[in-house]
Design a protein around this motif. Structure first.
Motif, PDB file in Angstrom:
ATOM      1  N   ASP A 352       0.849  -1.204   0.000  1.00 59.35           N
ATOM      2  CA  ASP A 352       0.000   0.000   0.000  1.00 59.35           C
ATOM      3  C   ASP A 352       0.880   1.247   0.000  1.00 59.35           C
ATOM      4  O   ASP A 352       2.099   1.162   0.158  1.00 59.35           O
ATOM      5  CB  ASP A 352      -0.967  -0.011   1.195  1.00 59.35           C
ATOM      6  CG  ASP A 352      -0.260   0.091   2.535  1.00 59.35           C
ATOM      7  OD1 ASP A 352       0.566   0.997   2.705  1.00 59.35           O
ATOM      8  OD2 ASP A 352      -0.552  -0.743   3.424  1.00 59.35           O
ATOM      9  N   ILE A 365       5.211  -7.006  14.587  1.00 54.28           N
ATOM     10  CA  ILE A 365       3.800  -6.837  14.208  1.00 54.28           C
ATOM     11  C   ILE A 365       3.054  -8.151  13.988  1.00 54.28           C
ATOM     12  O   ILE A 365       1.846  -8.152  13.929  1.00 54.28           O
ATOM     13  CB  ILE A 365       3.601  -5.900  12.988  1.00 54.28           C
ATOM     14  CG1 ILE A 365       4.419  -6.386  11.836  1.00 54.28           C
ATOM     15  CG2 ILE A 365       3.879  -4.461  13.323  1.00 54.28           C
ATOM     16  CD1 ILE A 365       4.043  -5.630  10.572  1.00 54.28           C
ATOM     17  N   SER A 377      -5.705   1.613  16.262  1.00 51.28           N
ATOM     18  CA  SER A 377      -6.170   0.270  15.933  1.00 51.28           C
ATOM     19  C   SER A 377      -7.545   0.005  16.558  1.00 51.28           C
ATOM     20  O   SER A 377      -8.468  -0.466  15.902  1.00 51.28           O
ATOM     21  CB  SER A 377      -5.163  -0.765  16.427  1.00 51.28           C
ATOM     22  OG  SER A 377      -5.782  -2.006  16.594  1.00 51.28           O
ATOM     23  N   THR A 383      -8.321  -5.831  16.332  1.00 49.28           N
ATOM     24  CA  THR A 383      -8.191  -6.701  17.505  1.00 49.28           C
ATOM     25  C   THR A 383      -6.727  -6.923  17.874  1.00 49.28           C
ATOM     26  O   THR A 383      -6.426  -7.441  18.942  1.00 49.28           O
ATOM     27  CB  THR A 383      -8.807  -8.085  17.213  1.00 49.28           C
ATOM     28  OG1 THR A 383      -8.090  -8.664  16.113  1.00 49.28           O
ATOM     29  CG2 THR A 383     -10.271  -7.989  16.888  1.00 49.28           C
ATOM     30  N   GLY A 384      -5.816  -6.594  16.960  1.00 47.58           N
ATOM     31  CA  GLY A 384      -4.393  -6.853  17.219  1.00 47.58           C
ATOM     32  C   GLY A 384      -4.033  -8.295  16.926  1.00 47.58           C
ATOM     33  O   GLY A 384      -2.924  -8.748  17.244  1.00 47.58           O
ATOM     34  N   GLY A 386      -5.006  -9.825  13.718  1.00 52.42           N
ATOM     35  CA  GLY A 386      -5.094 -10.091  12.277  1.00 52.42           C
ATOM     36  C   GLY A 386      -3.800 -10.631  11.673  1.00 52.42           C
ATOM     37  O   GLY A 386      -3.806 -11.656  10.979  1.00 52.42           O
ATOM     38  N   SER A 388      -1.267 -11.954  13.157  1.00 52.20           N
ATOM     39  CA  SER A 388      -0.897 -13.227  13.772  1.00 52.20           C
ATOM     40  C   SER A 388      -1.620 -14.371  13.042  1.00 52.20           C
ATOM     41  O   SER A 388      -1.037 -15.434  12.769  1.00 52.20           O
ATOM     42  CB  SER A 388      -1.315 -13.163  15.234  1.00 52.20           C
ATOM     43  OG  SER A 388      -0.780 -14.189  15.937  1.00 52.20           O
TER      44      SER A 388
END
Ligand code: ADP
Length: 424
Positions: A352, A365, A377, A383-384, A386, A388
């Motif tokens: 992006d 991250i 976020s 949710t923190g 994604g 993972s």
């Protein structure tokens, strides 16, 4: 007459000098014999003679024989111990009364692979832990607890070891007691325990915020809905709805992660054209209201052969990456999914033109609950979890994932998936 005296004196001097030389030679031979623990041969000292010398030689030889016998006994006993303990699964360590290491089996070497020389070294030189030395001391004094957990820390690593120790009679006949320790490496369990504690703390924290917001607004609505303005009521209900959705996404992501991490993550592989999969995802996103201010492109090399992948799980990967790109890049940004063939694998880049993230955050991250800007976020419904989930899915396909970023120059996620012939 004078000549006779001079000759006699010279002969006497010569004899004395030669005796002295012989004694020096004899002493050198004795020193050599002692250092090599070899019998002292009288033949090796021609010229040294006399009753005293004979007695001295035989006493020296007796001493040498005694030392050699003791050494043999000691090393025989140690060899026997070594043979018995050598292949035990448990790590075993034996030290003498001055903390010199006499025995360390293979399992101990496996716990401390960096210690290259162990035997005959002092304990504190090999194992750097004050806590362990204190425990050794306590065991010697009969005060050591039966089992003790010790942390060994070096520059790069921490190991946790459960130690049980006791004194044993010395095997070489000396007075001091030896000490024997059995060590059990519990580093893996400790690390898992730490991860689990951290995870529970994070989940509780994540659940608490939306729940307390919902609770507060519901209580206000219950108490005051009779005389509340309609606009306030709608605003309250919208807030409740937003936080309920956040709770829902969190629970869904948690369930997805726990499924992916389970023994059977349910991967349903089928031969899939990456071009059509990405094509339909991009079409779907282009029609969504949230993507109206962004440009979404795809550049998939048509020569890429069908991949043996789980299309639903791969869709989840692209959705997470596209959702993030839409969330964290300003309107007008371009998001591109590109893929090309490499030897035995396919490389997919999701790029992006947004703000990117600082280099220092890059290695983290993909960790659960890691966010670069926490407020942003959460405000965007993140949710923190994604990235993972993305990492887990790609790894289940035998692939790798990494992120590249230059601050203010956008973000690129690079996914590498084995091509069909090589995927496992
Ligand atoms: P979240 O649910 O918070 O988005 P993720 O695991 O998907 O959690 O992402 C972790 C963090 O990585 C995000 O909080 C965000 O700070 C950062 N991030 C992810 N994708 C991008 C992106 N395309 N541009 C900038 N930052 C990103």
């Amino acid at each position: 007459m004078l000549l006779t005296i001079t000759i006699a004196l010279s002969v006497a001097l010569l004899l004395t000098v030669s005796k002295l030389v012989n004694h020096r030679r004899a002493l050198r031979s004795l020193r050599l014999a002692l250092s090599r623990r070899q019998p002292f041969l009288r033949d090796a000292t021609p010229g040294a003679s006399g009753h005293d010398w004979d007695a001295f030689c035989s006493t020296a030889n007796e001493l040498i024989t005694e030392v050699v016998t003791l050494k043999k006994q000691q090393s025989g006993q140690l060899t026997q111990l070594e043979a018995t303990l050598g292949n035990l699964q448990e790590a075993v360590l034996v030290v003498d009364d001055r903390n010199h290491i006499l025995l360390a089996n293979n399992a101990l070497q496996a716990i401390f692979p960096k210690a290259t020389r162990i035997i005959d070294q002092r304990l504190e030189v090999v194992l750097h832990s004050v806590a362990f030395l204190n425990y050794v001391d306590a065991v010697r004094k009969g005060q050591g607890s039966p089992q003790h957990t010790v942390e060994f820390v070096d520059d790069t690593d921490t190991r946790w070891v459960e130690v049980t120790g006791s004194t044993i009679p010395s095997q070489d006949g000396s007075k001091g007691k030896w000490a024997l320790f059995v060590l059990h490496d519990i580093t893996r369990q400790k690390r898992l325990e730490l991860v689990r504690k951290e995870f529970v703390a994070n989940v509780s924290h994540e659940l608490r915020t939306p729940l307390s917001v919902i609770k507060g607004y519901v209580e206000t609505l219950v108490d005051g809905h009779h005389d509340m303005e309609l606009s306030d009521r709608s605003r309250f209900l919208a807030t409740i709805q937003r936080h309920t959705e956040r709770l829902n996404s969190l629970l869904e992501d948690l369930l997805t992660l726990s499924r992916l991490e389970s023994i059977n993550p349910g991967l349903q592989r089928e031969s899939t054209s990456l071009r059509s999969l990405v094509g339909s995802i991009v079409d779907d996103y282009r029609s969504r209201p949230a993507a109206q201010n962004h440009v979404i492109d795809s550049e998939i090399d048509p020569a890429i052969e069908p991949l043996l992948i789980d299309p639903l799980k791969l869709t989840q990967v692209f959705e997470n990456l596209l959702d993030n790109a839409l969330k964290y890049t300003p309107p007008g940004s371009t998001i591109t999914i590109a893929a090309r063939r490499r030897t035995e694998e396919v490389e997919i880049r999701v790029k992006d033109t947004g703000p990117g993230i600082p280099q220092a955050d890059l290695p983290h991250i993909f960790e659960r609950f890691y966010r670069v800007e926490k407020g942003r976020s959460r405000e965007k419904g993140g949710t923190g979890l994604g990235l993972s989930i993305v990492k887990h899915i790609i790894q289940l396909h035998g692939g790798r994932v990494r992120a590249e970023s230059q601050l203010n120059e956008g973000m690129t996620f690079v996914l590498t998936i084995p091509s069909s012939k090589t995927s496992n």
